[in-house]
Design a protein around this motif. Structure first.
Motif, PDB file in Angstrom:
ATOM      1  N   LEU A  69      37.577 -12.923   3.363  1.00  0.00           N
ATOM      2  CA  LEU A  69      37.292 -11.488   3.220  1.00  0.00           C
ATOM      3  C   LEU A  69      37.142 -10.833   4.585  1.00  0.00           C
ATOM      4  CD1 LEU A  69      34.879  -9.791   0.718  1.00  0.00           C
ATOM      5  CD2 LEU A  69      34.743  -9.237   3.137  1.00  0.00           C
ATOM      6  N   VAL A  70      36.386 -11.467   5.478  1.00  0.00           N
ATOM      7  CA  VAL A  70      36.200 -10.883   6.809  1.00  0.00           C
ATOM      8  C   VAL A  70      37.532 -10.789   7.546  1.00  0.00           C
ATOM      9  CG1 VAL A  70      35.134 -11.237   9.066  1.00  0.00           C
ATOM     10  CG2 VAL A  70      33.800 -11.588   6.988  1.00  0.00           C
ATOM     11  N   THR A  71      38.357 -11.812   7.425  1.00  0.00           N
ATOM     12  CA  THR A  71      39.672 -11.784   8.066  1.00  0.00           C
ATOM     13  C   THR A  71      40.521 -10.637   7.532  1.00  0.00           C
ATOM     14  OG1 THR A  71      39.638 -14.171   8.452  1.00  0.00           O
ATOM     15  CG2 THR A  71      41.787 -13.091   8.474  1.00  0.00           C
ATOM     16  N   LEU A  72      40.476 -10.425   6.223  1.00  0.00           N
ATOM     17  CA  LEU A  72      41.219  -9.325   5.613  1.00  0.00           C
ATOM     18  C   LEU A  72      40.767  -7.980   6.168  1.00  0.00           C
ATOM     19  CD1 LEU A  72      43.025  -7.955   3.490  1.00  0.00           C
ATOM     20  CD2 LEU A  72      41.193  -8.324   1.812  1.00  0.00           C
ATOM     21  N   VAL A  73      39.449  -7.777   6.250  1.00  0.00           N
ATOM     22  CA  VAL A  73      38.937  -6.502   6.756  1.00  0.00           C
ATOM     23  C   VAL A  73      39.289  -6.326   8.230  1.00  0.00           C
ATOM     24  CG1 VAL A  73      36.842  -5.164   7.211  1.00  0.00           C
ATOM     25  CG2 VAL A  73      37.091  -6.385   5.042  1.00  0.00           C
ATOM     26  N   ARG A  74      39.172  -7.388   9.017  1.00  0.00           N
ATOM     27  CA  ARG A  74      39.469  -7.278  10.440  1.00  0.00           C
ATOM     28  C   ARG A  74      40.943  -6.960  10.685  1.00  0.00           C
ATOM     29  NH1 ARG A  74      37.823 -11.858  11.921  1.00  0.00           N
ATOM     30  NH2 ARG A  74      39.801 -12.972  12.097  1.00  0.00           N
ATOM     31  N   VAL A  97      35.567 -11.697  -3.788  1.00  0.00           N
ATOM     32  CA  VAL A  97      35.146 -13.099  -3.695  1.00  0.00           C
ATOM     33  C   VAL A  97      34.416 -13.542  -4.948  1.00  0.00           C
ATOM     34  CG1 VAL A  97      33.585 -14.703  -2.486  1.00  0.00           C
ATOM     35  CG2 VAL A  97      35.007 -13.111  -1.181  1.00  0.00           C
ATOM     36  N   GLU A  98      33.411 -12.771  -5.351  1.00  0.00           N
ATOM     37  CA  GLU A  98      32.453 -13.257  -6.345  1.00  0.00           C
ATOM     38  C   GLU A  98      32.968 -13.222  -7.776  1.00  0.00           C
ATOM     39  OE1 GLU A  98      28.167 -12.536  -4.325  1.00  0.00           O
ATOM     40  OE2 GLU A  98      29.087 -10.743  -5.186  1.00  0.00           O
ATOM     41  N   LYS A  99      33.833 -12.262  -8.106  1.00  0.00           N
ATOM     42  CA  LYS A  99      34.359 -12.202  -9.471  1.00  0.00           C
ATOM     43  C   LYS A  99      35.824 -12.626  -9.551  1.00  0.00           C
ATOM     44  CE  LYS A  99      31.195  -8.957 -11.660  1.00  0.00           C
ATOM     45  NZ  LYS A  99      30.626 -10.013 -12.521  1.00  0.00           N
ATOM     46  N   PHE A 100      36.639 -12.144  -8.646  1.00  0.00           N
ATOM     47  CA  PHE A 100      38.076 -12.418  -8.747  1.00  0.00           C
ATOM     48  C   PHE A 100      38.496 -13.678  -7.987  1.00  0.00           C
ATOM     49  CE2 PHE A 100      37.834  -7.768  -9.499  1.00  0.00           C
ATOM     50  CZ  PHE A 100      38.329  -7.772 -10.796  1.00  0.00           C
ATOM     51  N   ARG A 101      37.606 -14.209  -7.142  1.00  0.00           N
ATOM     52  CA  ARG A 101      37.834 -15.494  -6.469  1.00  0.00           C
ATOM     53  C   ARG A 101      39.172 -15.532  -5.729  1.00  0.00           C
ATOM     54  NH1 ARG A 101      35.494 -16.697 -11.424  1.00  0.00           N
ATOM     55  NH2 ARG A 101      37.434 -17.402 -12.399  1.00  0.00           N
ATOM     56  N   GLN A 102      39.444 -14.459  -4.974  1.00  0.00           N
ATOM     57  CA  GLN A 102      40.682 -14.370  -4.205  1.00  0.00           C
ATOM     58  C   GLN A 102      40.593 -15.085  -2.860  1.00  0.00           C
ATOM     59  OE1 GLN A 102      43.726 -12.603  -5.309  1.00  0.00           O
ATOM     60  NE2 GLN A 102      42.515 -13.229  -7.088  1.00  0.00           N
ATOM     61  N   THR A 126      31.354 -10.270  14.598  1.00  0.00           N
ATOM     62  CA  THR A 126      31.449  -9.137  13.685  1.00  0.00           C
ATOM     63  C   THR A 126      30.343  -9.214  12.640  1.00  0.00           C
ATOM     64  OG1 THR A 126      32.871 -10.178  11.985  1.00  0.00           O
ATOM     65  CG2 THR A 126      33.981  -9.156  13.880  1.00  0.00           C
ATOM     66  N   LEU A 127      29.994  -8.048  12.103  1.00  0.00           N
ATOM     67  CA  LEU A 127      29.132  -7.921  10.926  1.00  0.00           C
ATOM     68  C   LEU A 127      29.894  -7.134   9.871  1.00  0.00           C
ATOM     69  CD1 LEU A 127      25.661  -6.880  12.437  1.00  0.00           C
ATOM     70  CD2 LEU A 127      26.229  -9.097  11.418  1.00  0.00           C
ATOM     71  N   THR A 128      29.798  -7.588   8.616  1.00  0.00           N
ATOM     72  CA  THR A 128      30.407  -6.865   7.502  1.00  0.00           C
ATOM     73  C   THR A 128      29.365  -6.733   6.406  1.00  0.00           C
ATOM     74  OG1 THR A 128      32.532  -7.914   8.029  1.00  0.00           O
ATOM     75  CG2 THR A 128      32.367  -6.746   5.928  1.00  0.00           C
ATOM     76  N   ALA A 129      29.014  -5.504   6.051  1.00  0.00           N
ATOM     77  CA  ALA A 129      28.051  -5.237   4.983  1.00  0.00           C
ATOM     78  C   ALA A 129      28.802  -4.657   3.793  1.00  0.00           C
ATOM     79  CB  ALA A 129      26.974  -4.267   5.456  1.00  0.00           C
ATOM     80  N   LEU A 130      28.488  -5.151   2.595  1.00  0.00           N
ATOM     81  CA  LEU A 130      29.243  -4.750   1.404  1.00  0.00           C
ATOM     82  C   LEU A 130      28.332  -4.616   0.192  1.00  0.00           C
ATOM     83  CD1 LEU A 130      30.701  -7.701   2.635  1.00  0.00           C
ATOM     84  CD2 LEU A 130      32.651  -6.468   1.686  1.00  0.00           C
ATOM     85  N   THR A 131      28.621  -3.624  -0.644  1.00  0.00           N
ATOM     86  CA  THR A 131      28.002  -3.585  -1.963  1.00  0.00           C
ATOM     87  C   THR A 131      28.787  -4.489  -2.910  1.00  0.00           C
ATOM     88  OG1 THR A 131      29.297  -1.631  -2.617  1.00  0.00           O
ATOM     89  CG2 THR A 131      27.128  -1.242  -1.625  1.00  0.00           C
ATOM     90  N   ASP A 132      28.213  -4.756  -4.083  1.00  0.00           N
ATOM     91  CA  ASP A 132      28.862  -5.732  -4.966  1.00  0.00           C
ATOM     92  C   ASP A 132      30.144  -5.205  -5.603  1.00  0.00           C
ATOM     93  OD1 ASP A 132      27.680  -4.000  -6.797  1.00  0.00           O
ATOM     94  OD2 ASP A 132      26.750  -5.577  -7.997  1.00  0.00           O
ATOM     95  N   GLY A 133      30.409  -3.911  -5.463  1.00  0.00           N
ATOM     96  CA  GLY A 133      31.707  -3.408  -5.889  1.00  0.00           C
ATOM     97  C   GLY A 133      32.829  -3.891  -4.998  1.00  0.00           C
ATOM     98  N   ALA A 134      32.503  -4.227  -3.743  1.00  0.00           N
ATOM     99  CA  ALA A 134      33.486  -4.758  -2.806  1.00  0.00           C
ATOM    100  C   ALA A 134      33.479  -6.286  -2.769  1.00  0.00           C
ATOM    101  CB  ALA A 134      33.237  -4.204  -1.402  1.00  0.00           C
ATOM    102  N   GLY A 180      41.816  -3.785   7.499  1.00  0.00           N
ATOM    103  CA  GLY A 180      40.902  -2.671   7.334  1.00  0.00           C
ATOM    104  C   GLY A 180      40.126  -2.712   6.033  1.00  0.00           C
ATOM    105  N   ALA A 181      39.020  -1.971   6.016  1.00  0.00           N
ATOM    106  CA  ALA A 181      38.153  -1.936   4.846  1.00  0.00           C
ATOM    107  C   ALA A 181      38.851  -1.322   3.632  1.00  0.00           C
ATOM    108  CB  ALA A 181      36.877  -1.157   5.174  1.00  0.00           C
ATOM    109  N   GLN A 182      39.682  -0.315   3.866  1.00  0.00           N
ATOM    110  CA  GLN A 182      40.409   0.311   2.748  1.00  0.00           C
ATOM    111  C   GLN A 182      41.287  -0.707   2.032  1.00  0.00           C
ATOM    112  OE1 GLN A 182      40.446   3.880   1.674  1.00  0.00           O
ATOM    113  NE2 GLN A 182      41.177   2.645  -0.052  1.00  0.00           N
ATOM    114  N   ALA A 183      41.885  -1.630   2.775  1.00  0.00           N
ATOM    115  CA  ALA A 183      42.749  -2.637   2.157  1.00  0.00           C
ATOM    116  C   ALA A 183      41.962  -3.522   1.209  1.00  0.00           C
ATOM    117  CB  ALA A 183      43.424  -3.487   3.239  1.00  0.00           C
ATOM    118  N   LEU A 184      40.724  -3.872   1.584  1.00  0.00           N
ATOM    119  CA  LEU A 184      39.891  -4.674   0.688  1.00  0.00           C
ATOM    120  C   LEU A 184      39.604  -3.919  -0.603  1.00  0.00           C
ATOM    121  CD1 LEU A 184      38.065  -7.072  -0.031  1.00  0.00           C
ATOM    122  CD2 LEU A 184      36.220  -5.903   1.224  1.00  0.00           C
TER     123      LEU A 184
END
Length: 261
Positions: free
Chosen positions: A216-221, A205-210, A193-201, A224-228
């Motif tokens: 993140l990729v597992t969540l999207v797969r 990871v980068e700010k909220f450290r969830q 898989t490939l996942t491309a994201l802007t820093d709003g998405a 879905g992207a809307q869930a992220l």
């Protein structure tokens, strides 16, 4: 092949400054994706009569066309031509030498039956997941490495590190920045898989450290992207003390393009 694309404005009352596209030829043997994050200018004169969404639509459209139709060009050459084409569209009316002339971060990926090419410029992200589940972040981390004092004000940033050696680079009006992008190729068989994201998405990871990039990729797969994006928005609303966001926007445009081979 499964693809998902979502782009949600940070503020519904303001135009979305991101751009996203995915192209999948009918042959099924290749394709491309484009993600841009337009740089919001300060509330001062920036020498251009055009908006950031105008710019990202022009640049993104050129990248989408050229990455699909000009497979003889490298992705750096595709970006250089797209920058020139966009600059020519407003060179006669605007001051393109202004440090805040409209500009954007860039993620480009293009694949054939045999390989995947990628290009990343500035702080949007591209994540490549292997068949075993290992996730490799393909990043341009120069902005993250600049001295924090260089980001204290717009004036300092523009004078010292924006599109300057030792600082960071974005796609604006100078085609030579295409040579500064992070580029490479991967065997198609090594990418699931490939996942491309802007820093709003990528805030998840980068700010909220969830979680990490693999989470993140597992969540999207799985969800879905809307869930992220929904989770990022919930975290932003909960950060009333700005423990995680600091001086960043309360809500930023969030874009995700997901491709599963």
């Amino acid at each position: 092949m499964r693809t998902e694309l979502i782009s949600v404005p940070g503020d519904p009352a303001r135009p979305n400054e991101d751009y996203a596209a995915a192209g999948l030829p009918a042959s099924g043997q290749g394709g491309s994706l484009v993600v841009l994050d337009g740089v919001t200018p300060p509330a001062t004169e920036v020498g251009c009569r055009h908006s950031v969404p105008w710019f990202t639509a022009r640049l993104g459209g050129a990248l989408s066309e050229l990455s699909a139709s000009r497979r003889d060009l490298t992705l750096a050459e595709v970006l250089a031509q797209a920058i020139s084409r966009t600059a020519d569209a407003h060179r006669a009316t605007c001051d393109l030498s202004h440090p805040r002339t409209p500009q954007a971060t860039v993620v480009l990926a293009r694949w054939s039956a045999h390989e995947i090419e990628y290009l990343v410029l500035s702080d949007s992200a591209l994540l490549a997941e292997s068949p075993s589940g290992t996730v490799t972040p393909l990043l341009d981390d120069r902005l993250a490495r600049v001295p924090r004092a260089s980001l204290a004000t717009h004036a300092i940033t523009d004078a010292t590190i924006r599109n300057k050696e030792g600082g960071f680079f974005t796609a604006a009006a100078d085609r030579s920045v295409a040579a500064r992008a992070v580029t490479g190729t991967l065997p198609r068989t090594e990418v699931r898989t490939l996942t491309a994201l802007t820093d709003g998405a990528t805030r998840w990871v980068e700010k909220f450290r969830q979680g990490d990039w693999a989470d993140l990729v597992t969540l999207v797969r799985k969800e879905g992207a809307q869930a992220l994006v929904d989770r990022v928005r919930a975290l932003e609303r909960a950060d009333t003390e700005r423990e995680f966001l600091g001086r960043a926007k309360a809500h930023d445009d969030a874009t995700v393009v997901y491709v599963e081979f």
